[in-house]
Design a protein around this motif. Structure first.
Motif, mmCIF file in Angstrom:
data_model
loop_
_atom_site.group_PDB
_atom_site.id
_atom_site.type_symbol
_atom_site.label_atom_id
_atom_site.label_comp_id
_atom_site.label_asym_id
_atom_site.label_seq_id
_atom_site.Cartn_x
_atom_site.Cartn_y
_atom_site.Cartn_z
ATOM 1 N N VAL A 37 -64.177 -9.010 16.943
ATOM 2 C CA VAL A 37 -65.403 -9.797 17.511
ATOM 3 C C VAL A 37 -66.135 -8.712 17.618
ATOM 4 O O VAL A 37 -66.653 -7.962 16.798
ATOM 5 C CB VAL A 37 -65.210 -9.108 19.694
ATOM 6 N N PRO A 38 -67.015 -10.060 16.598
ATOM 7 C CA PRO A 38 -68.501 -9.156 15.472
ATOM 8 C C PRO A 38 -69.250 -8.615 16.448
ATOM 9 O O PRO A 38 -69.915 -8.820 17.720
ATOM 10 C CB PRO A 38 -69.188 -10.936 15.284
ATOM 11 N N ASP A 39 -70.380 -7.541 15.701
ATOM 12 C CA ASP A 39 -71.070 -6.785 16.267
ATOM 13 C C ASP A 39 -72.262 -7.425 16.962
ATOM 14 O O ASP A 39 -72.855 -8.465 15.971
ATOM 15 C CB ASP A 39 -71.929 -5.943 15.767
ATOM 16 N N VAL A 40 -72.925 -7.481 18.399
ATOM 17 C CA VAL A 40 -74.213 -8.503 18.846
ATOM 18 C C VAL A 40 -75.844 -8.263 17.451
ATOM 19 O O VAL A 40 -76.452 -9.438 16.940
ATOM 20 C CB VAL A 40 -74.621 -7.628 20.423
ATOM 21 N N GLN A 54 -60.841 -33.961 15.528
ATOM 22 C CA GLN A 54 -61.593 -33.214 14.827
ATOM 23 C C GLN A 54 -60.623 -31.746 14.189
ATOM 24 O O GLN A 54 -60.258 -31.493 13.538
ATOM 25 C CB GLN A 54 -62.328 -33.325 13.799
ATOM 26 N N CYS A 55 -61.505 -31.788 15.110
ATOM 27 C CA CYS A 55 -61.007 -29.577 15.696
ATOM 28 C C CYS A 55 -59.987 -29.737 17.015
ATOM 29 O O CYS A 55 -60.310 -29.996 18.002
ATOM 30 C CB CYS A 55 -61.978 -29.032 15.938
ATOM 31 N N ASN A 56 -59.213 -28.727 16.778
ATOM 32 C CA ASN A 56 -57.692 -28.818 17.532
ATOM 33 C C ASN A 56 -58.321 -27.803 19.332
ATOM 34 O O ASN A 56 -56.899 -27.843 20.297
ATOM 35 C CB ASN A 56 -56.561 -28.513 17.030
ATOM 36 N N ILE A 57 -58.780 -26.613 18.417
ATOM 37 C CA ILE A 57 -59.256 -25.433 19.547
ATOM 38 C C ILE A 57 -60.785 -25.663 19.961
ATOM 39 O O ILE A 57 -61.190 -25.698 19.369
ATOM 40 C CB ILE A 57 -58.644 -24.177 19.134
ATOM 41 N N PRO A 58 -60.776 -25.276 21.523
ATOM 42 C CA PRO A 58 -62.218 -24.902 21.344
ATOM 43 C C PRO A 58 -62.245 -23.585 21.058
ATOM 44 O O PRO A 58 -61.577 -22.189 21.078
ATOM 45 C CB PRO A 58 -62.494 -24.513 23.329
ATOM 46 N N ALA A 59 -64.150 -23.631 20.192
ATOM 47 C CA ALA A 59 -64.044 -21.818 19.494
ATOM 48 C C ALA A 59 -65.371 -21.144 19.445
ATOM 49 O O ALA A 59 -66.607 -22.383 19.544
ATOM 50 C CB ALA A 59 -63.148 -21.884 18.393
ATOM 51 N N ASN A 75 -62.784 -15.206 25.836
ATOM 52 C CA ASN A 75 -63.246 -13.254 26.163
ATOM 53 C C ASN A 75 -63.818 -13.253 26.450
ATOM 54 O O ASN A 75 -64.558 -13.546 26.099
ATOM 55 C CB ASN A 75 -62.348 -13.444 24.748
ATOM 56 N N LYS A 76 -63.613 -12.188 27.027
ATOM 57 C CA LYS A 76 -65.049 -11.447 27.462
ATOM 58 C C LYS A 76 -66.264 -11.064 26.710
ATOM 59 O O LYS A 76 -67.363 -10.705 27.000
ATOM 60 C CB LYS A 76 -64.537 -10.581 28.971
ATOM 61 N N ASN A 77 -65.323 -10.334 25.887
ATOM 62 C CA ASN A 77 -66.302 -9.361 24.741
ATOM 63 C C ASN A 77 -66.940 -11.024 24.502
ATOM 64 O O ASN A 77 -68.876 -11.085 24.214
ATOM 65 C CB ASN A 77 -65.858 -8.797 23.842
ATOM 66 N N VAL A 78 -66.506 -11.874 24.064
ATOM 67 C CA VAL A 78 -67.622 -13.259 23.449
ATOM 68 C C VAL A 78 -68.562 -13.905 24.688
ATOM 69 O O VAL A 78 -69.307 -13.880 24.306
ATOM 70 C CB VAL A 78 -66.564 -14.219 23.155
ATOM 71 N N ILE A 79 -68.033 -13.645 25.314
ATOM 72 C CA ILE A 79 -68.816 -14.186 26.947
ATOM 73 C C ILE A 79 -69.746 -13.117 27.191
ATOM 74 O O ILE A 79 -71.151 -13.976 26.950
ATOM 75 C CB ILE A 79 -68.124 -14.402 27.979
ATOM 76 N N ARG A 80 -69.845 -11.827 26.664
ATOM 77 C CA ARG A 80 -70.883 -11.087 26.768
ATOM 78 C C ARG A 80 -71.835 -11.213 25.521
ATOM 79 O O ARG A 80 -72.610 -11.173 26.220
ATOM 80 C CB ARG A 80 -70.164 -9.668 27.166
ATOM 81 N N LEU A 82 -72.712 -13.937 23.789
ATOM 82 C CA LEU A 82 -72.780 -15.668 24.522
ATOM 83 C C LEU A 82 -74.337 -14.528 25.316
ATOM 84 O O LEU A 82 -75.283 -15.704 25.056
ATOM 85 C CB LEU A 82 -71.715 -16.020 24.823
ATOM 86 N N LYS A 83 -74.453 -14.613 25.825
ATOM 87 C CA LYS A 83 -75.772 -14.113 27.286
ATOM 88 C C LYS A 83 -77.024 -13.118 26.614
ATOM 89 O O LYS A 83 -77.472 -13.471 26.439
ATOM 90 C CB LYS A 83 -74.777 -13.157 28.009
ATOM 91 N N ASP A 84 -75.719 -12.237 25.028
ATOM 92 C CA ASP A 84 -76.752 -11.589 24.240
ATOM 93 C C ASP A 84 -77.780 -12.172 23.570
ATOM 94 O O ASP A 84 -78.951 -11.760 23.419
ATOM 95 C CB ASP A 84 -76.071 -10.129 24.197
ATOM 96 N N VAL A 85 -77.149 -12.650 22.653
ATOM 97 C CA VAL A 85 -78.110 -13.505 21.431
ATOM 98 C C VAL A 85 -78.996 -13.774 21.925
ATOM 99 O O VAL A 85 -79.670 -13.749 21.339
ATOM 100 C CB VAL A 85 -76.671 -14.408 20.752
ATOM 101 N N PRO A 86 -79.027 -14.999 22.967
ATOM 102 C CA PRO A 86 -79.751 -15.806 23.158
ATOM 103 C C PRO A 86 -81.838 -14.447 23.188
ATOM 104 O O PRO A 86 -82.340 -15.037 22.797
ATOM 105 C CB PRO A 86 -79.878 -16.919 24.438
ATOM 106 N N LYS A 87 -80.975 -13.516 24.295
ATOM 107 C CA LYS A 87 -81.970 -12.913 24.586
ATOM 108 C C LYS A 87 -82.814 -12.556 22.953
ATOM 109 O O LYS A 87 -84.196 -12.009 23.025
ATOM 110 C CB LYS A 87 -81.692 -11.548 25.236
#
Length: 89
Positions: A37-40, A54-59, A75-80, A82-87
């Motif tokens: 998971v990338p660093d914020v 066209q795309c078979n998996i959500p991502a 993924n818990k880290n991805v959800i976290r 997504l909350k931090d990036v818009p800020k």
């Protein structure tokens, strides 16, 4: 009569070739999830990929230094992230 048959066959071949041609819109789909998971701080952009024809998996497609990282949206880290990036933006 032979000319009509030849024209119909040619028309059928053209229709078949055109219907099988790829569309002008090309999408790059994530086919599997990355283990990391990338660093914020390094995320430049992200895009949500949905499951469609066209795309078979959500991502979540993160762009980090001109590279794409595909992550599982559950993924818990991805959800976290997504909350931090818009800020950040």
């Amino acid at each position: 009569m032979k000319q009509v048959l030849v024209v119909l066959i040619c028309f059928s071949v053209v229709c078949f070739v055109v219907s099988g041609a790829p569309t002008l819109i090309r999408r790059s789909c994530c086919k599997k999830y990355s283990k990391r998971v990338p660093d914020v701080k390094k995320i430049l952009h992200y895009e949500i990929q949905t499951r469609d024809g066209q795309c078979n998996i959500p991502a979540v497609k993160f762009t980090v230094q001109n590279r794409r990282i595909c992550s599982d949206p559950r993924n818990k880290n991805v959800i976290r992230i997504l909350k931090d990036v818009p800020k950040k933006q």
